[in-house]
Design a protein around this motif. Structure first.
Motif, PDB file in Angstrom:
ATOM      1  N   LEU A   1       0.809  -1.223   0.000  1.00 49.14           N
ATOM      2  CA  LEU A   1       0.000   0.000   0.000  1.00 49.14           C
ATOM      3  C   LEU A   1       0.845   1.276   0.000  1.00 49.14           C
ATOM      4  CD1 LEU A   1      -2.990  -1.055   2.288  1.00 49.14           C
ATOM      5  CD2 LEU A   1      -2.649  -1.383  -0.161  1.00 49.14           C
ATOM      6  N   LEU A   2       1.974   1.212  -0.639  1.00 43.61           N
ATOM      7  CA  LEU A   2       2.726   2.400  -1.021  1.00 43.61           C
ATOM      8  C   LEU A   2       2.469   2.648  -2.505  1.00 43.61           C
ATOM      9  CD1 LEU A   2       6.226   1.716   0.597  1.00 43.61           C
ATOM     10  CD2 LEU A   2       4.595   3.442   1.354  1.00 43.61           C
ATOM     11  N   ASP A   3       2.389   3.925  -2.902  1.00 45.16           N
ATOM     12  CA  ASP A   3       2.295   4.281  -4.327  1.00 45.16           C
ATOM     13  C   ASP A   3       1.093   3.625  -5.002  1.00 45.16           C
ATOM     14  OD1 ASP A   3       4.719   5.693  -4.018  1.00 45.16           O
ATOM     15  OD2 ASP A   3       5.876   3.883  -4.405  1.00 45.16           O
ATOM     16  N   ILE A   4      -0.074   3.744  -4.361  1.00 40.19           N
ATOM     17  CA  ILE A   4      -1.279   3.107  -4.909  1.00 40.19           C
ATOM     18  C   ILE A   4      -2.260   4.116  -5.499  1.00 40.19           C
ATOM     19  CG2 ILE A   4      -1.130   1.074  -3.426  1.00 40.19           C
ATOM     20  CD1 ILE A   4      -3.250   2.388  -1.610  1.00 40.19           C
ATOM     21  N   LEU A   5      -1.991   5.421  -5.329  1.00 44.63           N
ATOM     22  CA  LEU A   5      -2.912   6.441  -5.823  1.00 44.63           C
ATOM     23  C   LEU A   5      -2.185   7.465  -6.668  1.00 44.63           C
ATOM     24  CD1 LEU A   5      -5.046   7.284  -2.636  1.00 44.63           C
ATOM     25  CD2 LEU A   5      -5.693   5.791  -4.536  1.00 44.63           C
ATOM     26  N   ASP A   6      -2.897   8.003  -7.638  1.00 42.23           N
ATOM     27  CA  ASP A   6      -2.458   9.185  -8.372  1.00 42.23           C
ATOM     28  C   ASP A   6      -2.784  10.416  -7.519  1.00 42.23           C
ATOM     29  OD1 ASP A   6      -3.509  11.503 -10.372  1.00 42.23           O
ATOM     30  OD2 ASP A   6      -1.866  10.379 -11.310  1.00 42.23           O
ATOM     31  N   VAL A   7      -1.986  11.486  -7.670  1.00 38.68           N
ATOM     32  CA  VAL A   7      -2.190  12.658  -6.813  1.00 38.68           C
ATOM     33  C   VAL A   7      -3.554  13.311  -7.010  1.00 38.68           C
ATOM     34  CG1 VAL A   7       0.236  13.222  -6.485  1.00 38.68           C
ATOM     35  CG2 VAL A   7      -0.971  14.116  -8.496  1.00 38.68           C
ATOM     36  N   ARG A   8      -4.235  13.016  -8.111  1.00 32.07           N
ATOM     37  CA  ARG A   8      -5.561  13.593  -8.329  1.00 32.07           C
ATOM     38  C   ARG A   8      -6.651  12.826  -7.594  1.00 32.07           C
ATOM     39  NH1 ARG A   8      -4.655  13.633 -14.733  1.00 32.07           N
ATOM     40  NH2 ARG A   8      -3.760  11.658 -14.029  1.00 32.07           N
TER      41      ARG A   8
ATOM     42  N   GLY B   1      15.425  18.370  -2.886  1.00 31.44           N
ATOM     43  CA  GLY B   1      14.660  18.653  -4.099  1.00 31.44           C
ATOM     44  C   GLY B   1      13.157  18.647  -3.925  1.00 31.44           C
ATOM     45  N   LEU B   2      12.662  19.020  -2.744  1.00 36.42           N
ATOM     46  CA  LEU B   2      11.208  19.029  -2.522  1.00 36.42           C
ATOM     47  C   LEU B   2      10.501  19.952  -3.509  1.00 36.42           C
ATOM     48  CD1 LEU B   2       8.675  18.237  -0.973  1.00 36.42           C
ATOM     49  CD2 LEU B   2       9.233  19.981   0.736  1.00 36.42           C
ATOM     50  N   LEU B   3      11.055  21.135  -3.747  1.00 34.65           N
ATOM     51  CA  LEU B   3      10.405  22.063  -4.677  1.00 34.65           C
ATOM     52  C   LEU B   3      10.294  21.451  -6.069  1.00 34.65           C
ATOM     53  CD1 LEU B   3       9.183  24.805  -5.348  1.00 34.65           C
ATOM     54  CD2 LEU B   3      11.506  25.678  -5.735  1.00 34.65           C
ATOM     55  N   GLU B   4      11.340  20.778  -6.512  1.00 34.11           N
ATOM     56  CA  GLU B   4      11.308  20.148  -7.835  1.00 34.11           C
ATOM     57  C   GLU B   4      10.288  19.009  -7.868  1.00 34.11           C
ATOM     58  OE1 GLU B   4      14.084  20.983  -6.153  1.00 34.11           O
ATOM     59  OE2 GLU B   4      14.531  22.687  -7.469  1.00 34.11           O
ATOM     60  N   GLU B   5      10.170  18.279  -6.751  1.00 40.41           N
ATOM     61  CA  GLU B   5       9.163  17.220  -6.683  1.00 40.41           C
ATOM     62  C   GLU B   5       7.763  17.807  -6.791  1.00 40.41           C
ATOM     63  OE1 GLU B   5       9.496  13.521  -4.182  1.00 40.41           O
ATOM     64  OE2 GLU B   5       8.049  14.627  -2.924  1.00 40.41           O
ATOM     65  N   VAL B   6       7.509  18.900  -6.082  1.00 40.65           N
ATOM     66  CA  VAL B   6       6.203  19.551  -6.135  1.00 40.65           C
ATOM     67  C   VAL B   6       5.936  20.076  -7.546  1.00 40.65           C
ATOM     68  CG1 VAL B   6       4.812  21.467  -5.248  1.00 40.65           C
ATOM     69  CG2 VAL B   6       6.211  20.110  -3.679  1.00 40.65           C
ATOM     70  N   ARG B   7       6.951  20.640  -8.176  1.00 42.61           N
ATOM     71  CA  ARG B   7       6.788  21.154  -9.543  1.00 42.61           C
ATOM     72  C   ARG B   7       6.385  20.025 -10.497  1.00 42.61           C
ATOM     73  NH1 ARG B   7       9.227  25.710 -11.002  1.00 42.61           N
ATOM     74  NH2 ARG B   7      10.977  25.344  -9.563  1.00 42.61           N
ATOM     75  N   ALA B   8       7.040  18.864 -10.368  1.00 41.63           N
ATOM     76  CA  ALA B   8       6.721  17.728 -11.245  1.00 41.63           C
ATOM     77  C   ALA B   8       5.310  17.223 -10.975  1.00 41.63           C
ATOM     78  CB  ALA B   8       7.742  16.614 -11.036  1.00 41.63           C
TER      79      ALA B   8
ATOM     80  N   GLY C   1      -1.196  17.200 -12.029  1.00 48.21           N
ATOM     81  CA  GLY C   1      -2.517  17.416 -11.453  1.00 48.21           C
ATOM     82  C   GLY C   1      -2.583  17.485  -9.944  1.00 48.21           C
ATOM     83  N   LEU C   2      -1.474  17.812  -9.279  1.00 47.43           N
ATOM     84  CA  LEU C   2      -1.468  17.862  -7.816  1.00 47.43           C
ATOM     85  C   LEU C   2      -2.567  18.776  -7.270  1.00 47.43           C
ATOM     86  CD1 LEU C   2      -0.204  17.252  -5.046  1.00 47.43           C
ATOM     87  CD2 LEU C   2       1.425  19.115  -5.462  1.00 47.43           C
ATOM     88  N   ARG C   3      -2.766  19.920  -7.899  1.00 49.25           N
ATOM     89  CA  ARG C   3      -3.760  20.872  -7.383  1.00 49.25           C
ATOM     90  C   ARG C   3      -5.182  20.330  -7.472  1.00 49.25           C
ATOM     91  NH1 ARG C   3      -1.127  26.273  -7.367  1.00 49.25           N
ATOM     92  NH2 ARG C   3       0.818  26.033  -8.521  1.00 49.25           N
ATOM     93  N   GLU C   4      -5.400  19.372  -8.365  1.00 48.89           N
ATOM     94  CA  GLU C   4      -6.740  18.786  -8.508  1.00 48.89           C
ATOM     95  C   GLU C   4      -7.036  17.789  -7.398  1.00 48.89           C
ATOM     96  OE1 GLU C   4      -7.195  17.125 -12.451  1.00 48.89           O
ATOM     97  OE2 GLU C   4      -5.685  18.539 -13.208  1.00 48.89           O
ATOM     98  N   GLY C   5      -6.000  17.332  -6.705  1.00 45.30           N
ATOM     99  CA  GLY C   5      -6.175  16.326  -5.666  1.00 45.30           C
ATOM    100  C   GLY C   5      -6.616  16.946  -4.357  1.00 45.30           C
ATOM    101  N   ARG C   6      -7.778  16.521  -3.864  1.00 43.31           N
ATOM    102  CA  ARG C   6      -8.324  17.105  -2.639  1.00 43.31           C
ATOM    103  C   ARG C   6      -7.476  16.724  -1.426  1.00 43.31           C
ATOM    104  NH1 ARG C   6     -13.543  18.326  -2.132  1.00 43.31           N
ATOM    105  NH2 ARG C   6     -13.658  17.127  -0.198  1.00 43.31           N
ATOM    106  N   THR C   7      -6.885  15.553  -1.453  1.00 43.30           N
ATOM    107  CA  THR C   7      -6.068  15.102  -0.322  1.00 43.30           C
ATOM    108  C   THR C   7      -4.610  15.477  -0.512  1.00 43.30           C
ATOM    109  OG1 THR C   7      -7.553  13.187  -0.165  1.00 43.30           O
ATOM    110  CG2 THR C   7      -5.560  13.145   1.174  1.00 43.30           C
ATOM    111  N   ALA C   8      -4.044  15.095  -1.645  1.00 39.32           N
ATOM    112  CA  ALA C   8      -2.608  15.273  -1.865  1.00 39.32           C
ATOM    113  C   ALA C   8      -2.189  16.739  -1.838  1.00 39.32           C
ATOM    114  CB  ALA C   8      -2.206  14.635  -3.191  1.00 39.32           C
ATOM    115  N   SER C   9      -3.030  17.620  -2.364  1.00 35.83           N
ATOM    116  CA  SER C   9      -2.650  19.037  -2.448  1.00 35.83           C
ATOM    117  C   SER C   9      -2.571  19.699  -1.077  1.00 35.83           C
ATOM    118  CB  SER C   9      -3.651  19.798  -3.315  1.00 35.83           C
ATOM    119  OG  SER C   9      -4.941  19.787  -2.725  1.00 35.83           O
TER     120      SER C   9
END
Length: 308
Positions: A71-78, A221-228, A233-241
């Motif tokens: 149960l790691l890496d099971i969801l898309d950020v959206r 590289g957190l900023l670069e990770e957030v940029r990627a 679609g990170l901003r579309e994710g209600r949880t991840a964002s």
């Protein structure tokens, strides 16, 4: 204490490693898995997301030392994380691990997600259209108005819940079921045998450790990770964002904050989150607590598990 039915089934106890963020849960879970022929089941809701690695302190493959992780890496950020879906997935993972003769070790600091696996707990459904309507009312009327509405049907939740998202959820549950959201919180009764290990922290040391960890994330590289992730679609994710670090560094991408301001806010928010986690887990008398920096931590925990 396990339920009678679970105990009668002869199931091995689920081992749960809990505590505040930054206390070493993941490292302890791997160490226990190595000694008990175990596999780790993730219960950190932000580590469900693919690509959210640096900001969630997700273990690398090398750090996992060959121990299988589930149960790691099971969801898309959206996608939105769902505790009820997680309950089904995690219990299935635990059953599979035990069926293969190995030990399931649950690790994470998302308190409700841990309880969803361990305890007899029922989760009400959702209605996307109803949720959208309530969110529109939140935007127009404001959180105080929705809290007052909730107070009329569920005063316990109105008093206990501190953020708009959960107030909306409580109203959604009431409209769907006619029952107060607070009525769904269970007694502390295990779904199957379990033993919980809590990591006891020195709060001042943890505060400094969390600050160092955030600065290390920024340097890594957190900023670069957030940029990627923003491009995916990170901003579309209600949880991840809303995740710690990600929400702050989205503001850096927007030119609203500097990296230094985002790091400072992330440190403050992470420390606050750690305090909430400690409050949550401290309320559970079934947890056995151990010093997080005790050089004999692993043998002491193994002895506790053997005697549980």
């Amino acid at each position: 204490m396990a339920t009678d039915n679970a105990a009668a089934g002869g199931l091995p106890p689920v081992i749960a490693v809990v505590g505040p963020t930054g206390s070493g849960k993941s490292d302890l879970a791997v160490a226990l898995a190595e000694r008990l022929d175990g596999e780790v089941v993730n219960a950190d809701s932000m580590q469900f997301y693919r690509g959210m690695d640096i900001g969630t302190a997700k273990m690398t493959l090398q750090e996992r030392r060959g121990v299988p992780h589930h149960l790691l890496d099971i969801l898309d950020v959206r996608q939105e994380a769902s505790v009820s879906a997680f309950q089904q997935q995690a219990r299935a993972a635990v059953a599979d691990i035990h069926a293969r003769g190995r030990r399931a070790i649950l690790a994470g600091g998302s308190g409700l997600y841990v309880r969803a696996v361990l305890d007899e707990i029922e989760f009400p459904g959702t209605d996307p259209e109803l949720r959208r309507r309530l969110e529109r009312e939140l935007d127009t009327d404001g959180m105080p108005a929705l809290r007052e509405r909730l107070r009329g049907v569920d005063p316990v939740s109105a008093e206990r819940l501190g953020d708009a998202r959960r107030i909306v959820r409580a109203l959604e549950v009431y409209e769907l079921t006619g029952r107060a959201f607070s009525s769904f919180m269970p007694e502390r009764r295990y779904f199957q045998p379990a033993v919980q290990i809590g990591l006891e922290v020195d709060r001042e040391v943890l505060k400094e450790r969390l600050a160092v960890r955030v600065h290390r994330m920024v340097a890594s590289g957190l900023l670069e990770e957030v940029r990627a992730l923003d491009a995916h679609g990170l901003r579309e994710g209600r949880t991840a964002s809303r995740a710690l670090g990600y929400a702050q560094f989205l503001k850096v991408l927007d030119g609203r904050w500097s990296s230094e301001e985002a790091a400072a806010d992330t440190i403050a928010a992470t420390r606050k989150f750690a305090r909430r986690q400690l409050t949550w887990f401290r309320a559970d008398p079934r947890i056995g607590w151990f010093g997080w920096q005790d050089p004999q931590l692993v043998p002491k925990v193994l002895e506790h598990i053997a005697n549980a």
